[in-house]
Design a protein around this motif. Structure first.
Motif, mmCIF file in Angstrom:
data_model
loop_
_atom_site.group_PDB
_atom_site.id
_atom_site.type_symbol
_atom_site.label_atom_id
_atom_site.label_comp_id
_atom_site.label_asym_id
_atom_site.label_seq_id
_atom_site.Cartn_x
_atom_site.Cartn_y
_atom_site.Cartn_z
ATOM 1 N N GLU A 57 0.828 -1.211 0.000
ATOM 2 C CA GLU A 57 0.000 0.000 0.000
ATOM 3 C C GLU A 57 0.859 1.257 0.000
ATOM 4 O O GLU A 57 0.520 2.267 -0.628
ATOM 5 N N ILE A 58 1.971 1.220 0.725
ATOM 6 C CA ILE A 58 2.864 2.381 0.787
ATOM 7 C C ILE A 58 3.422 2.685 -0.596
ATOM 8 O O ILE A 58 3.389 3.829 -1.060
ATOM 9 N N ARG A 59 3.911 1.667 -1.277
ATOM 10 C CA ARG A 59 4.452 1.830 -2.629
ATOM 11 C C ARG A 59 3.382 2.353 -3.578
ATOM 12 O O ARG A 59 3.635 3.258 -4.377
ATOM 13 N N ARG A 60 2.181 1.797 -3.487
ATOM 14 C CA ARG A 60 1.087 2.196 -4.369
ATOM 15 C C ARG A 60 0.744 3.683 -4.189
ATOM 16 O O ARG A 60 0.649 4.430 -5.157
ATOM 17 N N GLU A 61 0.579 4.125 -2.945
ATOM 18 C CA GLU A 61 0.174 5.514 -2.700
ATOM 19 C C GLU A 61 1.281 6.510 -3.034
ATOM 20 O O GLU A 61 1.036 7.526 -3.660
ATOM 21 N N PHE A 62 2.514 6.200 -2.628
ATOM 22 C CA PHE A 62 3.617 7.091 -2.972
ATOM 23 C C PHE A 62 3.897 7.052 -4.474
ATOM 24 O O PHE A 62 4.326 8.042 -5.061
ATOM 25 N N ARG A 94 1.657 6.888 -6.823
ATOM 26 C CA ARG A 94 0.717 7.797 -7.490
ATOM 27 C C ARG A 94 1.222 9.239 -7.455
ATOM 28 O O ARG A 94 1.205 9.940 -8.465
ATOM 29 N N SER A 95 1.655 9.686 -6.287
ATOM 30 C CA SER A 95 2.120 11.076 -6.191
ATOM 31 C C SER A 95 3.436 11.264 -6.940
ATOM 32 O O SER A 95 3.646 12.280 -7.595
#
Length: 152
Positions: free
Chosen positions: A110-115, A117-118
């Motif tokens: 989840e951390i990789r996915r959200e960062f 995106r930005s």
């Protein structure tokens, strides 16, 4: 947050690129104009020269000029010269990829996915925007009108 070194590099590039074509800007002039320590600026200009962005000229009318057109030098390229990889996580970097030490699964992180995106959004803007765009104050995503491209 970008370093002073990167910020000074952008100031210098914008100043040099804004000079009339063929007119060199001296490091002393740039240093004075922006209150940048001269020795520090000289190192920055040397890094930009080594990267193939600037050219230095000797002599009475010497100084620095753009080696490449300003509209081919992206903010992302310059930032990487002075800051290294832009990715907030090593597993997102395209040039310095490294799996995170505590990673169980990149596909499910989840951390990789959200960062990611930005980072993707930021990278797209930084790699699309050029020194020429900044000088022309061209809005992001706006094509430069044909008549402006002919005169540039």
């Amino acid at each position: 947050m970008i370093s002073n070194k990167a910020r000074y590099a952008f100031r210098a590039l914008l100043t040099i690129a804004a000079a009339p074509e063929g007119e060199a800007m001296t490091s002393s002039e740039i240093s004075r104009r922006y209150n940048i320590p001269h020795k520090f600026l000289e190192q920055i200009l040397l890094d930009l020269k080594k990267a193939g962005i600037l050219e230095s000229r000797r002599g009475k009318s010497g100084g620095y000029v753009m080696l490449r057109p300003a509209d081919t030098v992206s903010f992302g390229e310059v930032l990487r010269i002075f800051e290294g990889p832009l990715a907030p996580l090593p597993c997102l970097s395209r040039q310095s990829y490294r799996r995170c030490e505590d990673c169980v699964s990149e596909a499910h992180c989840e951390i990789r996915r959200e960062f990611g995106r930005s980072y993707d959004a930021s990278r797209r803007v930084l790699d699309a925007r050029t020194i020429g765009d900044a000088l022309a104050n061209t809005p992001f995503g706006s094509p430069v009108p044909l008549e402006e491209r002919r005169t540039a």
